[in-house]
Enzyme design. Structure first.
Site, PDB file in Angstrom:
ATOM      1  N   HIS A  49     -15.429   5.659 -15.063  1.00 22.72           N
ATOM      2  CA  HIS A  49     -14.742   4.290 -15.451  1.00 22.72           C
ATOM      3  C   HIS A  49     -13.499   3.914 -14.704  1.00 22.72           C
ATOM      4  O   HIS A  49     -12.849   3.122 -15.495  1.00 22.72           O
ATOM      5  CB  HIS A  49     -14.858   3.995 -16.912  1.00 22.72           C
ATOM      6  CG  HIS A  49     -16.133   4.380 -17.720  1.00 22.72           C
ATOM      7  ND1 HIS A  49     -17.085   3.453 -17.687  1.00 22.72           N
ATOM      8  CD2 HIS A  49     -16.694   5.689 -18.136  1.00 22.72           C
ATOM      9  CE1 HIS A  49     -18.384   4.183 -18.376  1.00 22.72           C
ATOM     10  NE2 HIS A  49     -17.903   5.431 -18.380  1.00 22.72           N
ATOM     11  N   SER A  67       1.948  -6.312   8.277  1.00 21.89           N
ATOM     12  CA  SER A  67       1.753  -7.824   7.504  1.00 21.89           C
ATOM     13  C   SER A  67       2.718  -8.467   8.834  1.00 21.89           C
ATOM     14  O   SER A  67       3.579  -8.149   9.091  1.00 21.89           O
ATOM     15  CB  SER A  67       2.243  -8.005   6.406  1.00 21.89           C
ATOM     16  OG  SER A  67       2.830  -9.385   6.081  1.00 21.89           O
ATOM     17  N   LYS A  69       4.832  -3.817   4.580  1.00 19.36           N
ATOM     18  CA  LYS A  69       3.568  -3.464   4.433  1.00 19.36           C
ATOM     19  C   LYS A  69       2.883  -2.456   5.095  1.00 19.36           C
ATOM     20  O   LYS A  69       2.935  -2.195   6.460  1.00 19.36           O
ATOM     21  CB  LYS A  69       2.671  -4.719   4.940  1.00 19.36           C
ATOM     22  CG  LYS A  69       2.445  -5.691   3.623  1.00 19.36           C
ATOM     23  CD  LYS A  69       1.821  -5.086   2.320  1.00 19.36           C
ATOM     24  CE  LYS A  69       1.231  -6.319   1.738  1.00 19.36           C
ATOM     25  NZ  LYS A  69       0.094  -5.857   0.731  1.00 19.36           N
ATOM     26  N   GLU A  76     -10.903  -1.528   4.463  1.00 19.21           N
ATOM     27  CA  GLU A  76     -11.521  -2.871   3.754  1.00 19.21           C
ATOM     28  C   GLU A  76     -12.440  -3.191   4.704  1.00 19.21           C
ATOM     29  O   GLU A  76     -13.669  -3.728   4.099  1.00 19.21           O
ATOM     30  CB  GLU A  76     -10.191  -3.666   3.938  1.00 19.21           C
ATOM     31  CG  GLU A  76      -9.217  -3.365   2.551  1.00 19.21           C
ATOM     32  CD  GLU A  76      -8.082  -4.138   2.698  1.00 19.21           C
ATOM     33  OE1 GLU A  76      -7.423  -4.552   1.713  1.00 19.21           O
ATOM     34  OE2 GLU A  76      -7.430  -4.519   3.755  1.00 19.21           O
TER      35      GLU A  76
END
Ligand code: ARG
Length: 500
Positions: A160, A281, A287, A294
């Site tokens: 979880h 970024s 960043k 992703e």
């Protein structure tokens, strides 16, 4: 012979509408099976010659013309254009253009585009499966060597996404290795079902010509034929299977990607991606984004979609060949190629990611996750039932949490006092027992069960997986070797007929 516009096959039909032809044509996407188509056609012609179905002289001319086309493909000189229905019509038309209809017109004898395209797809998927198989084995190697390196790097295992039990990074990696080894098994068994030749099925029910289906299969390195001619032209379950295996594998890779994305956040700080696999970024100079991972997650969605699309395409078409099947080909290539590149990206990630051992250890030390081992110790050493111990430890965790203390700081007297309060009985837990029950390194050494997070079990599993991986490599090499031997047989057979 009118080149293009479906001219080759339109013996009964008048010219086709131009827009309809461009709607129909698979020429552009047939780039993927161009070499396969030529190779399959060569094998077919060799067989026609060996069986005495076409004269040796004609076969020689056709084979040389095909070899010329193959050379052009390899040089990037053959353009897939000219208003043909597909690669099959284009290749046959080119041979006829060169040799005339009397000789060139014999190339397609005893064959239909139905068994031909089924063959091309099997050959192409076979090649892609071999690439996937190899890429998956390379990722498996990375997982295994990384597990060896991180053997005793501690970590929290989650359920979880909440602290569950403490363990080791190595076991996490081995878990994914095991998953991947099953993915590889799925690909292997799919390969074996894919590697059968449908050629000689003709349009759907076979031929009155003495075609030698086994010979074609041997020439192309297949392990036999798809026996039933109706099955041979109708079925694409091998492709669905390859897609399913790819989708299952991607789903697993996507979960690893998700773990790494979460663990690389400042909040977790468990690991850091190398700069070479991270994205910046345009506006935020600080960043370090995990864009590759992703994208892997997103490509997984795409592969699942392509599988769903392929299943949907298949489910309603009547038995036999239907043109719907043409639309299924690009879905297969795309899904398998995305999977191949994702495997490569994941292999790089596993090799280059930096685990932050200090941060991981700190998280383990601060965690209440050893509560389960404390519960077990109370059952073993204080004679409590599971439910009694569960209540007592739960109470203790609540208390410590309120006081902002780690489980490690628990004292024997506190435990005894809590037992009287919660259970109404007094228990004695010797200090050294308690200490061993809440000290992470100690806990892991005490784990007794098969396959558990104990250094000795992980070491044993590592050895066993090394062995399993070696065997998996050996099976791939054997398959590749069989194909090489078949290719030699093919080349000798071709040379015998058409001396270059
Ligand atoms: N271009 C077709 C395909 O990709 C080849 C088979 C066509 N067969 C037929 N009977 N029209 O499926």
């Amino acid at each position: 012979m009118s080149a293009g516009r479906g001219g080759l096959y339109r013996s009964r039909l008048e010219e086709m509408d131009e827009e309809a032809l461009s709607y129909l044509s698979s020429l552009a996407e047939d780039q993927e099976i161009l070499l396969e188509d030529i190779e399959g056609t060569e094998a077919h012609v060799i067989m026609l010659c060996e069986q005495g179905i076409i004269p040796r002289d004609d076969a020689a001319k056709i084979l040389l013309a095909l070899e010329e086309l193959r050379e052009k493909v390899l040089q990037g000189e053959l353009r897939l254009e000219g208003g043909y229905e597909d690669v099959h019509e284009l290749i046959e038309s080119k041979v006829i253009e060169k040799l005339g209809i009397e000789v060139g017109g014999k190339l397609h004898t005893g064959r239909s585009r139905n068994d031909q395209v089924a063959l091309d797809i099997r050959l192409r998927i076979r090649r892609l499966l071999l690439e996937l198989w190899r890429a998956a084995l390379k990722l498996a190697e990375e997982l295994l060597s990384r597990a060896e390196k991180e053997l005793e790097t501690p970590m929290i295992h989650y359920t979880h996404l909440q602290h569950a039990q403490i363990g080791y990074v190595s076991q996490y990696l081995l878990a994914h290795l095991d998953h991947l080894l099953r993915d590889i098994e799925r690909m292997e068994s799919c390969y074996r079902r894919t590697n059968k030749s449908p050629l000689g099925a003709c349009a759907v029910a076979g031929s009155t010509l003495p075609l030698n289906r086994e010979l074609v299969a041997r020439l192309l390195g297949f392990d036999g034929v798809v026996e039933n001619s109706v099955d041979a032209v109708s079925s694409r379950d091998f492709a669905l299977e390859a897609l399913s295996a790819a989708a299952i594998m991607m789903t697993n890779l996507s979960r690893i990607a998700e773990d790494i994305i979460i663990w690389s956040t400042s909040e977790f700080g468990y690991l850091e991606l190398p700069d070479s696999l991270a994205s910046p970024s345009s506006i935020m100079p600080h960043k370090k984004n995990p864009c590759i991972l992703e994208l892997l997650r997103a490509k997984t969605a795409k592969v699942i979609g392509l599988l769903a699309g392929s299943l949907a395409l298949m489910k309603g078409i009547p038995t036999g060949y239907d043109r719907d099947l043409q639309e299924g080909k690009p879905m297969i290539w795309e899904a398998l190629k995305e999977t191949r590149s994702s495997l490569m990206m994941m292999a790089k990630t596993i090799r280059l990611v930096r685990f932050n051992a200090d941060r991981l250890r700190e998280a383990v030390e601060q965690s209440y996750a050893p509560a389960i081992e404390l519960t077990e110790a109370l059952m073993k050493h204080a004679g409590l039932s599971l439910r009694e111990a569960h209540k007592l430890v739960g109470y203790m965790v609540k208390l410590l949490h309120e006081q902002g203390r780690a489980l490690k700081t628990l004292k024997p007297e506190e435990l005894s006092a809590a037992a009287s309060r919660v259970l109404g009985k007094s228990i004695i837990v010797p200090p050294e027992i308690l200490e061993r029950a809440i000290e992470p390194a100690e806990i892991m050494r005490q784990r007794m069960t098969l396959g558990s997070a104990s250094p000795q079990e992980i070491r044993r599993m590592l050895e066993k997986r090394r062995e399993a991986l070696n065997q998996a490599w050996a099976r791939l090499r054997e398959v590749e070797n069989n194909l090489l031997l078949a290719r030699q047989f093919f080349e000798e057979s071709l040379e015998k007929i058409a001396k270059k």
